[in-house]
Design a protein around this motif. Structure first.
Motif, short mmCIF file in Angstrom:
data_model
loop_
_atom_site.label_atom_id
_atom_site.label_comp_id
_atom_site.label_asym_id
_atom_site.label_seq_id
_atom_site.Cartn_x
_atom_site.Cartn_y
_atom_site.Cartn_z
N GLN A 53 -10.90 13.62 -6.12
CA GLN A 53 -10.00 13.48 -7.25
C GLN A 53 -10.23 14.61 -8.25
OE1 GLN A 53 -9.69 9.50 -8.56
NE2 GLN A 53 -8.56 9.99 -10.40
N LYS A 54 -9.15 15.14 -8.77
CA LYS A 54 -9.11 16.25 -9.73
C LYS A 54 -9.44 17.60 -9.11
CE LYS A 54 -9.94 13.34 -13.73
NZ LYS A 54 -10.73 13.11 -14.93
N GLU A 55 -9.59 17.68 -7.80
CA GLU A 55 -9.79 18.97 -7.14
C GLU A 55 -8.45 19.47 -6.62
OE1 GLU A 55 -14.40 18.70 -5.63
OE2 GLU A 55 -12.83 18.29 -4.17
N SER A 56 -8.34 20.80 -6.49
CA SER A 56 -7.06 21.41 -6.15
C SER A 56 -7.19 22.37 -4.98
CB SER A 56 -6.52 22.22 -7.35
OG SER A 56 -6.37 21.40 -8.47
N ILE A 57 -6.02 22.71 -4.43
CA ILE A 57 -5.92 23.81 -3.47
C ILE A 57 -4.79 24.71 -3.93
CG2 ILE A 57 -6.82 22.47 -1.52
CD1 ILE A 57 -3.91 22.34 -0.49
N ASN A 71 -0.58 30.30 -1.57
CA ASN A 71 -0.08 31.57 -2.08
C ASN A 71 -0.64 31.78 -3.47
OD1 ASN A 71 1.28 33.67 -0.88
ND2 ASN A 71 3.25 32.63 -0.89
N GLU A 72 0.08 32.40 -4.32
CA GLU A 72 -0.38 32.65 -5.68
C GLU A 72 0.29 31.75 -6.71
OE1 GLU A 72 -2.79 34.76 -6.80
OE2 GLU A 72 -3.24 35.16 -4.70
N ASN A 73 1.30 30.96 -6.25
CA ASN A 73 2.11 30.27 -7.24
C ASN A 73 2.28 28.77 -6.99
OD1 ASN A 73 3.66 30.60 -4.98
ND2 ASN A 73 5.44 31.43 -6.01
N ILE A 74 1.49 28.19 -6.10
CA ILE A 74 1.57 26.75 -5.84
C ILE A 74 0.17 26.16 -5.91
CG2 ILE A 74 2.24 24.95 -4.21
CD1 ILE A 74 4.16 27.05 -2.98
N VAL A 75 0.02 25.11 -6.70
CA VAL A 75 -1.26 24.41 -6.82
C VAL A 75 -1.01 22.94 -6.49
CG1 VAL A 75 -3.20 23.81 -8.32
CG2 VAL A 75 -1.98 25.98 -8.65
N VAL A 76 -1.79 22.41 -5.57
CA VAL A 76 -1.73 20.98 -5.22
C VAL A 76 -3.04 20.36 -5.67
CG1 VAL A 76 -1.47 19.29 -3.37
CG2 VAL A 76 -0.26 21.48 -3.23
N THR A 77 -2.95 19.32 -6.52
CA THR A 77 -4.13 18.68 -7.08
C THR A 77 -4.13 17.20 -6.73
OG1 THR A 77 -4.10 20.21 -8.94
CG2 THR A 77 -5.39 18.21 -9.23
N VAL A 78 -5.27 16.68 -6.32
CA VAL A 78 -5.43 15.23 -6.10
C VAL A 78 -5.59 14.61 -7.48
CG1 VAL A 78 -6.80 13.41 -5.04
CG2 VAL A 78 -6.50 15.59 -3.85
N VAL A 79 -4.58 13.85 -7.92
CA VAL A 79 -4.64 13.26 -9.25
C VAL A 79 -5.08 11.81 -9.23
CG1 VAL A 79 -2.99 14.85 -10.28
CG2 VAL A 79 -2.17 12.74 -9.25
N GLY A 80 -5.03 11.17 -8.07
CA GLY A 80 -5.46 9.78 -7.99
C GLY A 80 -5.63 9.32 -6.56
N ILE A 81 -6.53 8.37 -6.37
CA ILE A 81 -6.75 7.75 -5.06
C ILE A 81 -6.85 6.26 -5.30
CG2 ILE A 81 -8.27 7.59 -3.06
CD1 ILE A 81 -9.35 10.40 -3.87
N ARG A 82 -5.94 5.51 -4.67
CA ARG A 82 -5.93 4.06 -4.80
C ARG A 82 -5.77 3.45 -3.41
NH1 ARG A 82 -1.87 4.71 -9.52
NH2 ARG A 82 -3.28 5.09 -11.22
N GLY A 83 -6.86 2.91 -2.88
CA GLY A 83 -6.80 2.34 -1.54
C GLY A 83 -6.47 3.41 -0.53
N ASP A 84 -5.40 3.18 0.24
CA ASP A 84 -5.02 4.15 1.27
C ASP A 84 -3.95 5.13 0.78
OD1 ASP A 84 -2.90 2.40 1.15
OD2 ASP A 84 -2.67 2.21 3.31
N ARG A 85 -3.74 5.19 -0.54
CA ARG A 85 -2.72 6.09 -1.09
C ARG A 85 -3.38 7.18 -1.94
NH1 ARG A 85 3.00 4.39 -1.49
NH2 ARG A 85 3.11 2.76 0.06
N VAL A 86 -2.85 8.37 -1.79
CA VAL A 86 -3.34 9.52 -2.55
C VAL A 86 -2.18 10.03 -3.40
CG1 VAL A 86 -4.26 11.86 -2.40
CG2 VAL A 86 -4.97 10.13 -0.74
#
Length: 76
Positions: free
Chosen positions: A8-12, A15-30
Motif C-alpha cells: 500500500q502507498k507504493e507506486s510503479i 514510461n515517464e508520464n504514468i504512475v500507478v499507486t496502490v492506494v488501498g487493499i481490502r480483502g481480495d480487492r486492490v
C-alpha cells in the motif's frame, strides 16, 4: 507479462508520464490510483472491451461510474 509486488502507498512508473499507486487493499480487492496525461484514456478492461465492440450503450454496465483522473487524486 511483467509481474510486480507492491505494498500500500507504493507506486510503479510506466514510461515517464504514468504512475500507478496502490492506494488501498481490502480483502481480495486492490484499489489503484492512476496518474496519466489527461488525453490518455484509462478504462477498466470490461469497459474497454465494450467500447471496442460497440455492442450496446455504456448505460447499464454494473459499477460504471463517471470518473476523471483528477478525481482519483482526491481519494485519501
Amino acid at each position: 507479462m511483467l509481474v510486480l509486488s507492491r505494498k500500500q502507498k507504493e507506486s510503479i512508473f510506466i514510461n515517464e508520464n504514468i504512475v500507478v499507486t496502490v492506494v488501498g487493499i481490502r480483502g481480495d480487492r486492490v484499489q489503484l490510483g492512476i496518474e496519466a496525461p489527461r488525453e490518455m484514456p484509462v478504462h477498466r478492461k470490461e469497459v474497454h472491451e465494450r467500447i471496442q465492440n460497440r455492442d450496446g450503450p455504456m448505460i447499464g454496465i454494473p459499477g460504471l461510474v463517471p470518473l476523471t483522473l483528477h478525481s482519483l487524486a482526491a481519494t485519501p
